[in-house]
Design an enzyme around this catalytic site. Structure first.
Site, PDB file in Angstrom:
ATOM      1  CG  HIS A  83    -133.602 -40.915 -19.837  1.00 57.07           C
ATOM      2  ND1 HIS A  83    -133.598 -39.671 -19.255  1.00 57.07           N
ATOM      3  CD2 HIS A  83    -132.946 -41.733 -18.966  1.00 57.07           C
ATOM      4  CE1 HIS A  83    -132.977 -39.736 -18.087  1.00 57.07           C
ATOM      5  NE2 HIS A  83    -132.555 -40.984 -17.887  1.00 57.07           N
ATOM      6  CG  ASP A  85    -137.279 -38.088 -19.599  1.00 58.17           C
ATOM      7  OD1 ASP A  85    -136.473 -38.884 -20.112  1.00 58.17           O
ATOM      8  OD2 ASP A  85    -138.039 -38.416 -18.665  1.00 58.17           O
ATOM      9  CG  ASP A 115    -130.495 -39.469 -14.742  1.00 60.97           C
ATOM     10  OD1 ASP A 115    -130.651 -40.176 -15.740  1.00 60.97           O
ATOM     11  OD2 ASP A 115    -131.250 -39.511 -13.760  1.00 60.97           O
ATOM     12  CD  GLU A 147    -135.396 -43.440 -17.106  1.00 64.76           C
ATOM     13  OE1 GLU A 147    -135.024 -44.437 -16.478  1.00 64.76           O
ATOM     14  OE2 GLU A 147    -135.290 -42.278 -16.641  1.00 64.76           O
ATOM     15  CD  GLU A 148    -135.192 -39.506 -14.798  1.00 68.96           C
ATOM     16  OE1 GLU A 148    -135.694 -40.183 -13.876  1.00 68.96           O
ATOM     17  OE2 GLU A 148    -133.962 -39.394 -14.966  1.00 68.96           O
ATOM     18  CD  GLU A 172    -130.558 -43.961 -16.883  1.00 70.96           C
ATOM     19  OE1 GLU A 172    -130.073 -43.089 -16.137  1.00 70.96           O
ATOM     20  OE2 GLU A 172    -131.717 -43.910 -17.332  1.00 70.96           O
ATOM     21  CG  HIS A 359    -133.199 -38.340  -9.972  1.00 69.42           C
ATOM     22  ND1 HIS A 359    -134.202 -39.248  -9.810  1.00 69.42           N
ATOM     23  CD2 HIS A 359    -132.795 -38.483 -11.252  1.00 69.42           C
ATOM     24  CE1 HIS A 359    -134.397 -39.927 -10.934  1.00 69.42           C
ATOM     25  NE2 HIS A 359    -133.552 -39.476 -11.820  1.00 69.42           N
TER      26      HIS A 359
HETATM   27 ZN   LIG Z   1    -131.697 -41.642 -16.094  1.00 76.65          ZN
END
Ligand SMILES: [Zn+2]
Length: 389
Positions: A83, A85, A115, A147-148, A172, A359
């Site tokens: 992803h 984003d 990520d 995705e997030e 991932e 995150h």
């Molecule tokens: Zn991710």
């Protein structure tokens, strides 16, 4: 070497560019950004590598697109998927600027390093060992949006059905261990509407908090039943979970509470279906609402992610286990894997860096993950695109 090849950046150069391009996605509009800068960078690099590149806009999502880059032809082949984003961040809490790739203590720091925009830099490095003529089956690189926040990118791809192939790796962060299972997730709100009134006479209203008490009891019954009926020892939390997350209702002790809402998530194991669970919840709560004479609504807060499992006997699982030296595992976080699986791919999750850093403030990718990941990607490309029959 053709001149186009000179345009290709090193791993650090491409990672620096991707990290500098703010592609935060969020359900909160004030944080949400377009991912087109990242898509354009990837398009330029994969075109320079000789891939056929399709930028696929997402209906109803201006400023967002997926990208599909393809080299070689055939109806099988391998997809490397990631992803574009990132989650929002708190720059003031970071040691260095989250949008500037910064090397420190054997790590590259930056928002999206593990990520997972950094994964694309490693893919670009890995594919340079091959040329189109090598491939019996196509190699595809898929870069998705949102995705997030909402997984609208992956959902659009699954609906368009344009991407076809046999095997898919979602890069991932798994510390380069193959993952073939994760739980699903749904988030729902129960909304009960009764009637407000003076608390001195209960007959003047219909108390929604009283009704919600029964709803909570029934959801806890459901949770207990699901946990007795389903269990999977591959997961650290081996049973499905249902978390009552927030509740709001009423305004004053001396008023009958007119409306009350409760939001919860439910994380299902492979073999369970989100739609079936929503239906079960509806069937169990409807009679409770009737008994309590309240109106009942069940609102789905986002379309959800299905639980995911690929068979241990899959050729991709076997290859990934052999190449990494690790048995395949289950993880607690949801990914885009079920959407690729819905398109017919045997899918695993396998990528560099650790989910522990995703995150988080000061997100990083450990530099010692990079070379092994490039080698691993080359071996997978060799196995499923070059040697593939
Ligand atoms: Zn991710």
């Amino acid at each position: 070497m053709s001149t186009s090849v000179k345009k290709l950046p090193s791993i650090v150069e491409s990672m620096s560019t991707l990290i500098s391009q703010n592609s935060i996605s969020s359900v909160l509009p004030q944080y949400d950004r377009s991912n087109m800068d990242v898509i354009h960078s990837l398009a330029e690099w994969f075109e320079a590598l000789g891939f056929e590149v399709d930028v696929l806009p997402i209906a109803g999502e201006p400023g967002k697109a997926n990208l599909l880059a393809t080299m070689g032809k055939g109806d099988g082949g391998l997809v490397l998927s990631g992803h574009t984003d990132t989650v929002p961040c708190n720059p003031e809490k970071w040691t260095s600027d989250p949008f500037t790739l910064t090397e420190r203590d054997g790590k590259y720091y930056g928002l999206g390093t593990c990520d997972m925009k950094g994964f694309f830099s490693l893919v670009i490095e890995a594919v340079q060992a091959f040329k189109a003529g090598d491939f019996k089956q196509p190699l595809m690189v898929l870069a998705t949006a949102d995705e997030e926040s909402s997984m609208t990118g992956a959902r659009a791809l699954a609906e368009q059905g344009k991407v076809k192939g046999r095997y898919a790796v979602v890069g991932e962060p798994t510390s380069l261990r193959p993952i073939r299972m994760h739980k699903g997730i749904i988030m729902e709100t129960v909304r009960l509407t009764g009637k407000a009134g003076h608390s001195s006479n209960p007959d003047l209203g219909i108390n929604s908090i009283d009704a919600m008490h029964d709803v909570i009891g029934e959801l806890r019954n459901l949770r207990g039943e699901l946990q007795r009926n389903y269990s999977n020892a591959h997961f650290a939390v081996s049973v499905p979970t249902l978390n009552l997350g927030c509740i709001h209702g009423g305004d004053n002790p001396n008023r009958i509470c007119g409306s009350c809402e409760l939001a919860f998530d439910l994380r299902a194991l492979p073999g369970m279906s989100n739609d079936d669970l929503r239906e079960q919840i509806r069937q169990r709560l409807n009679p409770i609402a009737e008994q309590n004479k309240v109106e009942f609504e069940l609102e789905t807060l986002f379309p959800g992610v299905e639980p995911f499992e690929t068979a241990k006997t899959s050729a991709l699982v076997e290859a990934a286990e052999r190449l990494t030296g690790y048995q395949s595992e289950a993880v607690a976080f949801a990914t885009e894997a079920p959407f690729l699986q819905a398109l017919g791919f045997e899918t695993i999750v396998l990528g560099p860096g650790s989910i522990d850093q995703a995150h988080q403030v000061d997100e990083f990718i450990a530099i010692d993950q990079i070379e092994p990941c490039v080698e691993l990607l080359r071996s997978l490309i060799q196995r499923f695109c070059v040697d593939a029959s």
